[in-house]
Design an enzyme around this catalytic site. Sequence first.
Site, PDB file in Angstrom:
ATOM      1  N   ARG A  84      59.125  41.691  40.149  1.00  0.00           N
ATOM      2  CA  ARG A  84      57.915  41.121  39.568  1.00  0.00           C
ATOM      3  C   ARG A  84      58.204  39.656  39.264  1.00  0.00           C
ATOM      4  O   ARG A  84      59.330  39.281  38.905  1.00  0.00           O
ATOM      5  CB  ARG A  84      57.511  41.846  38.284  1.00  0.00           C
TER       6      ARG A  84
ATOM      7  N   GLU B 284      50.839  34.784  39.854  1.00  0.00           N
ATOM      8  CA  GLU B 284      50.124  35.144  41.082  1.00  0.00           C
ATOM      9  C   GLU B 284      48.635  35.341  40.779  1.00  0.00           C
ATOM     10  O   GLU B 284      48.276  35.884  39.742  1.00  0.00           O
ATOM     11  CB  GLU B 284      50.673  36.455  41.656  1.00  0.00           C
TER      12      GLU B 284
ATOM     13  N   HIS C 156      54.173  38.405  48.022  1.00  0.00           N
ATOM     14  CA  HIS C 156      54.263  39.719  47.367  1.00  0.00           C
ATOM     15  C   HIS C 156      53.981  40.838  48.375  1.00  0.00           C
ATOM     16  O   HIS C 156      53.155  41.717  48.134  1.00  0.00           O
ATOM     17  CB  HIS C 156      53.289  39.796  46.180  1.00  0.00           C
TER      18      HIS C 156
END
Length: 331
Positions: free
Chosen positions: A204, A233, A250
């Site tokens: 993450r 993000e 991602h």
Amino acid sequence: MKIIVDDKIPYIRESLARITPDVVYIRGSEIVASDVRDADALIVRTRTYCNRELLEGSRVQFVATATIGIDHLDTQWLDEAGIHWVNCPGCNASSVGQYIETSLMRLGFNSGIVGIVGCGHVGSEVKAVCESMGLKTIVNDPFIDDPTFVPIEDVMTYADIITFHVPLTRCGSHPTWHLADKAFFSHLYELRSCPIECIINTSRGGVIDEQALLNAMDEGIVGNAVIDTWEGEPEINSELLGRAFIATPHIAGYSADGKVTADNMVIDALCRHFGINNPGKVVPPALPSDFIYKGSPLDLYDPLVDTARLRRNPLGFEEQRGNYPLRREFY
């Protein structure tokens, strides 16, 4: 039964249509309380925050996220509200393993030690992949009692590359928010006789303090970076985008194989919860007929392709995730 689904979850529509005709697909970040008020189930990814604000007063009794991570679920409130929730642990572990393998190949890293921080489903797969490449591994995971694991200081001292595979937590005995922060990189410098070759983050974004990483790169503490998950993000750090050796939107876990595994885990849980028949397994699509496999993992996936795409259009971060091209782990 009415089901609300993130419209970017692939391959799942045919199976859900066999369960109920009342399925509504909505962009994950745009799902709001009025959408779910009369729904029985909600199937999401990371962009939908499932909490009191979204779900209170609705008839939703089941929430599934087609992801490993659950930091977008207010699990305490869901439990208190009597809403059954599930995630998909390990669904994309082999996909992340593929991403790490090909990233190491592109880095030219064919000997040395990989330090793995976090050894759950994904970290265990990464460990197996690295060892299959002939690399040594050392592992730190404060949440798992394993006599072969080492303190984080040993990883910082002896690893040539450190890769993070931890959940994002802000509290508890071992919070991982900014685990790699200014103090981490300063300690790294104190412990080592040479710079670390590369820092990899596919867990993450908040696990790494990106400014601290950039400073460490400026100071020669860190040589390279491979970044798939980003703070803030989909608005990402443009300097880190330009300086990371591999920079992707991602998608480390975004193989079709990993996505289908998540689909099947979600459908299995949905059918068990509501006591209905499972419509059958979802299978990933085949590779194009003109695909040529020459024997290298890079034939199936090359992270530099995703890197080039993101650098050309960093504002297209979400679009690139939502419309990700077919990627298979096997030929």
